[in-house]
Write a protein that holds these residues in place. Sequence first.
Motif, mmCIF file in Angstrom:
data_model
loop_
_atom_site.group_PDB
_atom_site.id
_atom_site.type_symbol
_atom_site.label_atom_id
_atom_site.label_comp_id
_atom_site.label_asym_id
_atom_site.label_seq_id
_atom_site.Cartn_x
_atom_site.Cartn_y
_atom_site.Cartn_z
ATOM 1 N N UNK A 196 9.388 22.311 35.958
ATOM 2 C CA UNK A 196 10.300 21.740 36.944
ATOM 3 C C UNK A 196 11.083 22.787 37.722
ATOM 4 N N UNK A 197 11.063 24.044 37.250
ATOM 5 C CA UNK A 197 11.780 25.119 37.942
ATOM 6 C C UNK A 197 10.838 26.158 38.540
ATOM 7 N N UNK A 198 9.531 25.965 38.358
ATOM 8 C CA UNK A 198 8.558 26.929 38.853
ATOM 9 C C UNK A 198 8.703 27.112 40.364
ATOM 10 N N UNK A 199 8.783 28.368 40.769
ATOM 11 C CA UNK A 199 8.927 28.684 42.190
ATOM 12 C C UNK A 199 10.352 28.866 42.638
ATOM 13 N N UNK A 200 11.316 28.448 41.825
ATOM 14 C CA UNK A 200 12.725 28.635 42.175
ATOM 15 C C UNK A 200 13.130 30.094 41.928
ATOM 16 N N UNK A 201 14.113 30.606 42.666
ATOM 17 C CA UNK A 201 14.595 31.977 42.414
ATOM 18 C C UNK A 201 15.057 32.128 40.966
ATOM 19 N N UNK A 202 14.633 33.220 40.327
ATOM 20 C CA UNK A 202 14.944 33.395 38.903
ATOM 21 C C UNK A 202 16.316 34.015 38.669
ATOM 22 N N UNK A 203 16.881 34.637 39.699
ATOM 23 C CA UNK A 203 18.214 35.219 39.564
ATOM 24 C C UNK A 203 18.239 36.594 38.929
ATOM 25 N N UNK A 204 17.075 37.227 38.748
ATOM 26 C CA UNK A 204 17.056 38.571 38.177
ATOM 27 C C UNK A 204 17.675 39.569 39.159
#
Length: 234
Positions: A123-131
């Motif tokens: 459900x979060x695939x493709x969202x910015x990971x915030x690293x």
Amino acid sequence: MGLQIFETDPDARPKSKPEPDFSTDHTFSLRAGMVVNKKPVSLPNWRVVTGDPTVADAVAQLLGGAPEEYDPTKEMNLHVLTDTDAIEVVIDGSKAIEDKLILWGRTGPVHECDGVSFLSPPERKGEPCGCPKLMSERKELARQQIGPAPSINITFRLAHDYELGKGKLISTAWTLAEVIHEVKDALDAVEGEALCRLSLEHVSYVNKSGIKVDFRKPVIEVIGSYNDAVAEER
């Protein structure tokens, strides 16, 4: 697509030069180290881990060393501390490489990304990971075990015992993550399976605190076409 760890910090990309995976799609794995007294130890030669005594015996005959039982609680409970720091292998293109960043929790990954976007959960695939954008910051968070570290799995076969089955190189080395894109490009430039050399390169330096650091980093050299190499031997 693979790792995108340079997308936010392109200056960290090196200049071009002329642990955990529990899948069962391979019969043995190749490691550059092991845990001794709960501490990771870098090894001078390759270590092969397997659960098959026949495979362990074949590896020992080919690469030196002797099969030993190192953890009876695991499915892959045998290992061979080989006598070599360089092994010729066969890799079937860049598709044989899985590279990502993972932060492991007690029951599994709690953060899995390609350096820019989440790879899981679905459900979060493709969202910015915030690293962090900077490579140095990524490494520091990983060192503190609060940020993801490289997880690189490479499926291969031994060039001199192709029928032994598939092996997997499992690496968490940043040094390999920083050049894995070059390895994948080199593999894709070869038609068919590629003959490669997996080696352990000794690295030694004095850090900012004046402490000497010694370790061995995995290096992958793409030599050329495996079919061509076999034809030449014949």
